[in-house]
Design a protein around this motif. Sequence first.
Motif, short mmCIF file in Angstrom:
data_model
loop_
_atom_site.label_atom_id
_atom_site.label_comp_id
_atom_site.label_asym_id
_atom_site.label_seq_id
_atom_site.Cartn_x
_atom_site.Cartn_y
_atom_site.Cartn_z
N ASP A 303 0.86 -1.19 0.00
CA ASP A 303 0.00 0.00 0.00
C ASP A 303 0.89 1.23 0.00
O ASP A 303 2.10 1.15 0.22
CB ASP A 303 -0.90 0.00 1.23
CG ASP A 303 -2.17 0.81 1.03
OD1 ASP A 303 -2.27 1.55 0.02
OD2 ASP A 303 -3.07 0.74 1.89
N VAL A 304 0.29 2.39 -0.23
CA VAL A 304 1.01 3.65 -0.12
C VAL A 304 1.33 3.89 1.36
O VAL A 304 0.73 3.27 2.25
CB VAL A 304 0.19 4.82 -0.70
CG1 VAL A 304 -0.03 4.63 -2.18
CG2 VAL A 304 -1.16 4.95 0.02
N HIS A 305 2.29 4.77 1.63
CA HIS A 305 2.68 5.06 2.99
C HIS A 305 1.49 5.57 3.81
O HIS A 305 0.70 6.36 3.29
CB HIS A 305 3.79 6.13 2.99
CG HIS A 305 4.42 6.35 4.31
ND1 HIS A 305 5.32 5.48 4.87
CD2 HIS A 305 4.23 7.34 5.23
CE1 HIS A 305 5.70 5.92 6.05
NE2 HIS A 305 5.04 7.06 6.29
N PRO A 306 1.30 5.06 5.03
CA PRO A 306 2.23 4.28 5.85
C PRO A 306 2.09 2.77 5.73
O PRO A 306 2.50 2.04 6.63
CB PRO A 306 1.89 4.76 7.26
CG PRO A 306 0.41 5.01 7.19
CD PRO A 306 0.16 5.56 5.82
N GLY A 307 1.54 2.29 4.62
CA GLY A 307 1.42 0.86 4.43
C GLY A 307 2.74 0.22 4.04
O GLY A 307 3.78 0.88 4.00
N PHE A 308 2.69 -1.08 3.73
CA PHE A 308 3.90 -1.82 3.36
C PHE A 308 4.31 -1.42 1.95
O PHE A 308 3.55 -1.59 0.99
CB PHE A 308 3.65 -3.33 3.44
CG PHE A 308 4.89 -4.16 3.33
CD1 PHE A 308 5.62 -4.50 4.45
CD2 PHE A 308 5.35 -4.60 2.09
CE1 PHE A 308 6.78 -5.27 4.36
CE2 PHE A 308 6.51 -5.36 1.98
CZ PHE A 308 7.22 -5.70 3.12
N MET A 309 5.48 -0.90 1.82
CA MET A 309 5.97 -0.33 0.56
C MET A 309 6.08 -1.39 -0.54
O MET A 309 6.59 -2.49 -0.32
CB MET A 309 7.33 0.31 0.81
CG MET A 309 7.83 1.17 -0.31
SD MET A 309 9.46 1.83 0.14
CE MET A 309 9.63 3.12 -1.09
N THR A 310 5.63 -1.05 -1.73
CA THR A 310 5.69 -2.00 -2.85
C THR A 310 7.13 -2.42 -3.18
O THR A 310 7.37 -3.55 -3.58
CB THR A 310 5.02 -1.41 -4.11
OG1 THR A 310 5.11 -2.34 -5.19
CG2 THR A 310 5.66 -0.09 -4.53
#
Length: 447
Positions: A303-310
């Motif tokens: 996901d986009v920040h603050p998610g898990f970066m691609t």
Amino acid sequence: MSGLLTVEGGTPLQGEITVRGAKNFVSKAMVASLLGEEASELRNVPQIRDVEVVANLLGLHGVSVEHDPQAGVIALDPRNVEAAHVADIDAYAGSSRIPILFCGPLLHRLGEAFIPDLGGCRIGDRPIDYHLNILRQFGAVVDKRVQGIHISAPGGLRGTQIHLPYPSVGATEQTLLTAVRAQGLTELSNAAIEPEIMDLIAVLQKMGAIISVDTDRTIRIEGVDRLQGFRHTALADRIEAGSWASAALATRGDVFVKGATQPEMMTFLNTFRKVGGAFDVRADGIRFWHPGGELRSIVLETDVHPGFMTDWQQPLVVALTQATGLSIVHETVYENRFGFTDALRGMGATIQIYRECLGGLECRFDQRNFNHSAVISGPTPLRAADIEVPDLRGGFSHLIAALAAEGVSRVRGIDIINRGYENFMDKLEALGAKVSLAEAQGQVALV
């Protein structure tokens, strides 16, 4: 670097390496120097291909560039900025997507800009329409030509309201670099708020920009007439740090990543721990290691920040091939980022790719015929193979797989890795990897 890398796998990576400034920030800060009317200095700059490309492009536009690679310092003086020859710019066509971000600064400084055909890793559509539409909203005139795109601003650039359908990092950067000297107020909603974006905002604020960021992903920029130079130390490259962490996990190794910082990597660290990896945050970096025993399968969505970066996904998938059970990875940022798994399957990994959203929520790629979910069954021993590097992050992931596999692998096309990993050959050797580089001869059979 162009050649064939021979990798004798099966040896745990152990030792210390250093990461410097973030690839996804440093090149953008260099472009931002165009907006100032005084010299700028950027520190903690890595020796990577993208820095070289941007430095050359700035030089073509009359910017004085003085780079001390060993010290990691680059001085940029834009006081004699001028239009570059189309043929000179065109020489960089296909080498990078960075040139599109020159548009706003060049429109402010020169009243026009020319952008060649754009390159970059082939991991998804990544259309430049976002960029062109944003420039049009500021009042720019876009003229698509055979050689590239000519952009002008006969009436100057004016602040505007922009809503992004998706929080694109590139589109957010384009808006920031254009809005800071546009007349009036610009409001950008659904903006990207990655750490690299926030560091770019910090640079622009040092130059004299007025920028506020709200908790709802809205960024407001009040245009100013003049910007000065800046002095700034780039934040560490969290992508490279995560890549070496995944390499330590996949090879059952122990790697201290000097320069890595915790705040930008919290999401990665949580996932790393869930898989079964161990880490120790220190004042000058982070130690990552495999503590022994079985790795655990997980369910993961990018996901986009603050998610898990691609960009963390591909290296970690290699480690997940060694985890017990079924891991599910749902890619929601780029629609075509699982192409690298073909090589992993050829090395013995059990990975199935699906068009369906296998995460907790449906994403924008649902029902669009994109293979954007993966199921990894493990643990599976990896076998050595001949591999062709497909893109930057996929290429480093293949390198990790070769290091973890039993036997001798041959990896071709490693020059791509130079775009984002500084001195990676020296770092491999420092970690005890058994690798050697030779000029490629003929074609390498793909797995």
